[in-house]
Motif scaffolding. Structure first.
Motif, short mmCIF file in Angstrom:
data_model
loop_
_atom_site.label_atom_id
_atom_site.label_comp_id
_atom_site.label_asym_id
_atom_site.label_seq_id
_atom_site.Cartn_x
_atom_site.Cartn_y
_atom_site.Cartn_z
N SER A 37 0.84 -1.19 0.00
CA SER A 37 0.00 0.00 0.00
C SER A 37 0.88 1.24 0.00
O SER A 37 1.70 1.43 0.91
CB SER A 37 -0.90 0.00 1.24
OG SER A 37 -1.68 1.17 1.31
N GLY A 41 -1.41 6.78 -2.89
CA GLY A 41 -1.24 6.15 -4.20
C GLY A 41 -1.95 4.81 -4.27
O GLY A 41 -2.92 4.54 -3.55
N ALA A 42 -1.48 3.95 -5.14
CA ALA A 42 -2.12 2.67 -5.41
C ALA A 42 -1.70 1.60 -4.43
O ALA A 42 -0.68 1.72 -3.74
CB ALA A 42 -1.80 2.22 -6.85
N ARG A 43 -2.49 0.53 -4.37
CA ARG A 43 -2.17 -0.64 -3.56
C ARG A 43 -2.43 -1.89 -4.39
O ARG A 43 -3.16 -1.86 -5.37
CB ARG A 43 -3.01 -0.64 -2.28
CG ARG A 43 -4.50 -0.75 -2.51
CD ARG A 43 -5.25 -0.63 -1.21
NE ARG A 43 -5.07 0.69 -0.60
CZ ARG A 43 -5.56 1.04 0.58
NH1 ARG A 43 -6.25 0.16 1.29
NH2 ARG A 43 -5.36 2.26 1.05
N VAL A 44 -1.80 -3.00 -3.97
CA VAL A 44 -1.96 -4.25 -4.71
C VAL A 44 -1.81 -5.42 -3.76
O VAL A 44 -1.07 -5.35 -2.77
CB VAL A 44 -0.92 -4.35 -5.85
CG1 VAL A 44 0.50 -4.42 -5.30
CG2 VAL A 44 -1.19 -5.55 -6.75
N SER A 340 8.68 1.71 -3.78
CA SER A 340 7.72 0.92 -3.01
C SER A 340 8.48 -0.13 -2.23
O SER A 340 9.62 -0.48 -2.56
CB SER A 340 6.73 0.26 -3.97
OG SER A 340 6.06 -0.82 -3.35
N PRO A 352 2.90 -1.02 -8.20
CA PRO A 352 2.98 0.39 -8.59
C PRO A 352 4.04 1.12 -7.79
O PRO A 352 4.28 0.82 -6.62
CB PRO A 352 1.58 0.92 -8.27
CG PRO A 352 1.09 0.03 -7.17
CD PRO A 352 1.68 -1.33 -7.44
#
Length: 371
Positions: A37, A41-44, A340, A352
């Motif tokens: 996370s 921004g983005a998380r996956v 990240s 990301p």
């Protein structure tokens, strides 16, 4: 009676031959659930197919006793993406070009043949570079998963940072704690191709001393590369590292340097990294923790992007071969850095990038089995 004696002699001969030669099937199957996370921004979330505890692999290795203290050995090791069953990325053959996409099973992790004796070992084929051996040996997380050192995500060297193809290595025998090797990887270019004839050549060395709880090593590699127009873009990777085992805990420290000598075009680029870490046996497993820093500097550039990473984890051993692990990690970024916690090392996930100057957090829980 005579026939019985002949049969017994034949069986004894077969047994002796078997004792002099052996082949082993081995491997690691490791898969975990990872979540990353990025602040603002983005998380996956997904399965980490490269293994948060160790890189997945299957291989064959063997040794034959040639007599007189001399042995011959081979080692073939292929990477696997456990989440899909596909083979891992196929390796570079010239130490310069990018690896191909995953799919087929190839022995890109290691493919060597050796002669071993009192003199040490002469090894030929694709194998780890000397500098990477220290980088992974002195990282409590072994450069795996979201716990891997921060600088592992900033790779100036490309294909030949971890492993080199076409490599010839000499490895020292046991010398009272002294260990080391020298390696030379051939670029395999024709002599009539001009300034690029040495491209892909990689030379490296590693020297260390281990005695009781103490271990220290110095290592380095240099890759030859030429840019369009003939400018040098030679790349250097070097580090110094050490550890001390107190019994109740083992301490690690490492300083790492990557340098790309492309000053005529973009300015010389340096990536410096540092790590301090610890492991401690607790119950049926091991606590692991590491704090690492990476900074990128380009000659003439104003900013020096920096990322700091802290990771902590626990390995729970069900047995000598089966392990459950969990890792938490957090990266903080400054000076424009956007790393990240899982940009590299969490295979199978399209991770990301973090928002510049913002933090990134993650966790990974997985199961590892060796055979």
């Amino acid at each position: 009676m005579k026939k019985s004696l002949i049969a017994i002699a034949a069986l004894a001969a077969v047994g002796a031959a078997s004792a002099q030669s052996s082949v082993t099937l081995f491997g690691i199957v490791d898969v975990g659930v990872a979540h990353i996370s990025n602040k603002d921004g983005a998380r996956v979330t997904g399965l980490s197919n490269s293994g948060g505890g160790a890189g997945n692999r299957i291989g064959f290795r063997g040794v034959e006793d040639l007599g007189g203290g001399l042995k011959a050995g081979f080692w073939l090791e292929a990477g696997i993406n456990t989440d899909s069953g596909a083979g891992a990325s196929n390796p570079s053959t010239d130490n310069l070009t990018a690896s191909t996409v995953s799919g087929s099973l190839q022995f890109g992790r290691r493919s060597t043949v050796s002669l071993l004796g009192n003199f040490g070992e002469a090894r030929l084929g694709r194998d780890f570079t000397p500098a990477y051996l220290s980088e992974t040996a002195f990282d409590p997380f072994g450069n795996n998963g979201i716990g891997a050192a921060a600088w592992y995500q900033v790779n100036l060297i490309g294909q030949s940072r971890l492993r080199a193809s076409n490599q010839i290595s000499y490895i020292l025998p046991s010398l009272g704690g002294l260990y080391g090797q020298v390696s030379y990887a051939i670029g395999e270019n024709a002599s009539n191709v001009g300034v690029t004839k040495d491209d892909g050549r990689t030379v490296g060395a590693r020297i260390g001393y281990a005695n009781g709880p103490f271990d220290i090593a110095l290592a380095g590699n240099k890759l030859t590369q030429t840019l369009v127009g003939g400018q040098s873009n030679d790349k250097t990777h070097a580090n110094i590292a050490g550890s001390f085992d107190f019994g109740v805990a083992k301490l690690f420290a490492l300083y790492d340097l990557q340098k790309a000598d492309n000053a005529p075009i973009n300015g010389e680029t340096k990536v410096t990294g540092g790590l301090i870490g610890v492991t401690a046996p607790v119950g049926p497993g091991l606590i692991k923790a590491a704090y690492s820093v990476v900074e990128t500097k380009v000659t003439g550039a104003g900013l020096k992007p920096e990322s700091k990473k802290f990771a902590i984890g626990y390995d729970y051993n069900f047995s000598k071969r089966t392990r459950l692990y969990a890792t938490l990690a957090r990266s903080s970024n400054s000076e424009g850095s956007n790393l990240s916690v899982g940009a590299v090392g969490v295979g199978g996930l399209t991770v990301p990038a973090a928002v510049a100057n913002k933090a990134s957090n993650g966790y990974e829980i997985g199961l590892r089995h060796t055979f």
